[in-house]
Enzyme design. Structure first.
Site, PDB file in Angstrom:
ATOM      1  N   SER A   1      12.879 -13.470  63.354  1.00 13.50           N
ATOM      2  CA  SER A   1      14.284 -13.794  63.587  1.00 13.50           C
ATOM      3  C   SER A   1      14.461 -14.108  65.066  1.00 13.50           C
ATOM      4  O   SER A   1      13.748 -13.571  65.912  1.00 13.50           O
ATOM      5  CB  SER A   1      15.146 -12.584  63.204  1.00 13.50           C
TER       6      SER A   1
ATOM      7  N   LYS B   1      12.023  -8.298  62.867  1.00  9.80           N
ATOM      8  CA  LYS B   1      11.978  -8.956  61.569  1.00  9.80           C
ATOM      9  C   LYS B   1      10.656  -9.633  61.212  1.00  9.80           C
ATOM     10  O   LYS B   1      10.033 -10.299  62.038  1.00  9.80           O
ATOM     11  CB  LYS B   1      13.075 -10.028  61.517  1.00  9.80           C
TER      12      LYS B   1
ATOM     13  N   GLU C   1      11.126 -17.040  49.493  1.00 10.43           N
ATOM     14  CA  GLU C   1      12.493 -17.492  49.247  1.00 10.43           C
ATOM     15  C   GLU C   1      12.500 -18.997  48.993  1.00 10.43           C
ATOM     16  O   GLU C   1      13.201 -19.501  48.110  1.00 10.43           O
ATOM     17  CB  GLU C   1      13.384 -17.136  50.443  1.00 10.43           C
TER      18      GLU C   1
ATOM     19  N   HIS D   1      15.459  -3.904  33.299  1.00  7.05           N
ATOM     20  CA  HIS D   1      16.751  -3.942  34.003  1.00  7.05           C
ATOM     21  C   HIS D   1      16.577  -3.527  35.465  1.00  7.05           C
ATOM     22  O   HIS D   1      17.498  -3.000  36.070  1.00  7.05           O
ATOM     23  CB  HIS D   1      17.789  -3.029  33.344  1.00  7.05           C
TER      24      HIS D   1
END
Ligand code: ARG
Length: 457
Positions: A285, A291, A298, A163
């Site tokens: 970024s 960043k 992704e 979990h």
């Protein structure tokens, strides 16, 4: 309203809008099939030239002339000079046109005893066979990289989670080699897809055979297939099914990659930082100077969604499709080509990430500060000194603070049973990856040798 003039094609005059609609992306997608279409044609013509039939369909000289011309077309295709025109509609008629330009009437004979349904089915299987070998090589390489990562960090503790909450002590070795084993098991459906694909449809013609005594076993052998598909009607119905099975196998691989990607995204967040991703594999970024984003991971997650879509689309195209050839099948082509490409690229890019990420042992150990993660191990220690498990469970639950200071290194060293943190057989996993890689290389070498024999003078 003026009707536009029909376009003349090899197979009749067609309304230009209808031609554009029906050929779809074939003039582009079929370029990937140019070489295998020539090889399929070489096998077919070789078989016709060996047929004991009067009149002779192809003399041996004619076979050689056709194969020489096919070799040139393959060279054109490799050099990017082979084109498929709108009038050709697809690679099959484009190759026939080129042969006829070169060889005159002889070129017009190559379609004897076969149809485009036959050709596209065999082309796809030849193409898939090559692609699957390459894909299996990539899968094996990623599995090997994960085994290496795990083995190198076999003794680094990592909080094991259920979990997403801390559960029990685990290790980087267990985590990485676990994903390796998942991918190695994904090779089973891939193997099934390879077997189903390694069957020769050629000689099915339009799906009902031909009234001349063609030798379907010979064409299958000439192309290095395991055997011909037996029933020619089924051979035509198997189009699309082959691709759907393949996409199903690719979905499993992408699901594994997507879960691995998700773990890496999570555990490389500053709040965890068990892993640091190589900076050049991250993207920046345009506004936030600090960043380094895990875009690669992704996108792998997103590609898994695309594969599920492609697999589902192929299945839905087949559902309730009547037996025999139907043009719907053409639309499974882009699905399988894209599915294979995406899966293969994702495996390769994930391997780059796995090979080059770094592990922070300090951050991994620091995550054990919350002592609850040792609770089950302690309860089982009490069991080992004679307490019934449920009593031990309650005693530990009531005194969780007593667990503070337990040593995660000791905890993972104690799990010596098969597959536990100290019982993982890295060598066996590595051997499985090596076997898969060697099998793919050997199969492809055999195919290349078969093709070389067929295309020789
Ligand atoms: N491009 C077609 C396909 O992919 C080739 C077969 C065409 N056959 C036919 N009967 N129209 O399906």
């Amino acid at each position: 309203m003026n009707q536009p003039a029909d376009t003349a094609t090899t197979v009749g005059k067609i309304n230009p809008d209808v031609l554009t609609f029906t050929e779809g992306k074939d003039p582009v997608l079929d370029l990937a099939l140019a070489e295998v279409d020539c090889i399929g044609t070489a096998a077919h013509v070789t078989m016709l030239s060996r047929m004991d039939y009067t009149p002779t369909l192809f003399t041996d000289d004619q076979r050689r002339a056709v194969i020489a011309a096919l070799r040139d077309i393959i060279a054109e295709a490799r050099a990017g000079r082979f084109t498929i025109t709108a009038a050709d509609q697809d690679v099959h008629l484009a190759v026939e046109r080129r042969l006829t330009e070169r060889l005159g009437d002889l070129g017009k004979k190559v379609h004897t005893c076969r149809s485009r349904n036959d050709q596209v089915a065999v082309d796809i299987r030849l193409h898939v066979r090559n692609e699957l070998n390459a894909l299996q090589g990539e899968l094996a390489a990623l599995a090997a990289a994960l085994v290496a990562l795990g083995e190198a960090h076999r003794a680094i503790p990592m909080v094991g989670r259920t979990h997403l909450q801390p559960a029990m002590p685990s290790s980087i070795g267990m985590w990485a080699s676990g994903y390796a084993e998942m991918l190695l098991d994904d090779a089973y459906p891939l193997e099934a897809a390879y077997k189903v694909n390694d069957l020769c449809p050629l000689g099915s013609a339009a799906g009902y055979g031909v009234p001349l005594p063609i030798d379907r076993a010979l064409t299958s052998d000439l192309l290095g297939f395991a055997r011909p598909l037996h029933n020619v009607f089924y051979a035509s119905c198997a189009r699309g099914k082959d691709e759907a099975i393949l996409l199903g196998a690719c979905v499993q691989i992408m699901l594994s990659l997507s879960r691995l990607a998700e773990d890496l995204i999570l555990f490389s967040m500053p709040e965890f930082r068990y892993f640091t991703l190589p900076r050049d594999l991250c993207t920046g970024s345009s506004i936030m100077p600090q960043k380094y984003n895990p875009d690669v991971l992704e996108l792998i997650r997103a590609k898994a969604a695309l594969l599920i879509g492609q697999s589902t689309s192929a299945a839905v195209i087949l559902k309730a499709l009547p037996g025999g050839y139907n043009r719907d099948l053409q639309d499974t082509k882009e699905l399988y080509m894209e599915g294979l490409r995406v899966t293969r690229t994702s495996l390769r890019i994930m391997r780059l990430m796995v090979e080059r990420l770094t592990v922070s042992p300090d951050r991994c150990r620091a995550a054990f500060a919350e002592p609850g993660v040792f609770a089950t191990d302690r309860a089982l220690e009490l069991v080992a000194s004679g307490m019934p498990f449920r009593d031990a469970y309650h005693q530990v639950r009531d005194h969780l603070e007593d667990l503070r200071g337990m040593d995660p290194d000791e905890a993972i060293a104690k799990k010596t049973h098969l597959g536990g943190t100290n019982g993982i057989d890295y060598a066996a996993l590595r051997a499985r990856a090596e076997t898969l890689a060697a099998e793919a290389t050997a199969r492809q070498a055999a195919i290349d040798a078969t093709f070389a024999r067929l295309m020789a003078d």
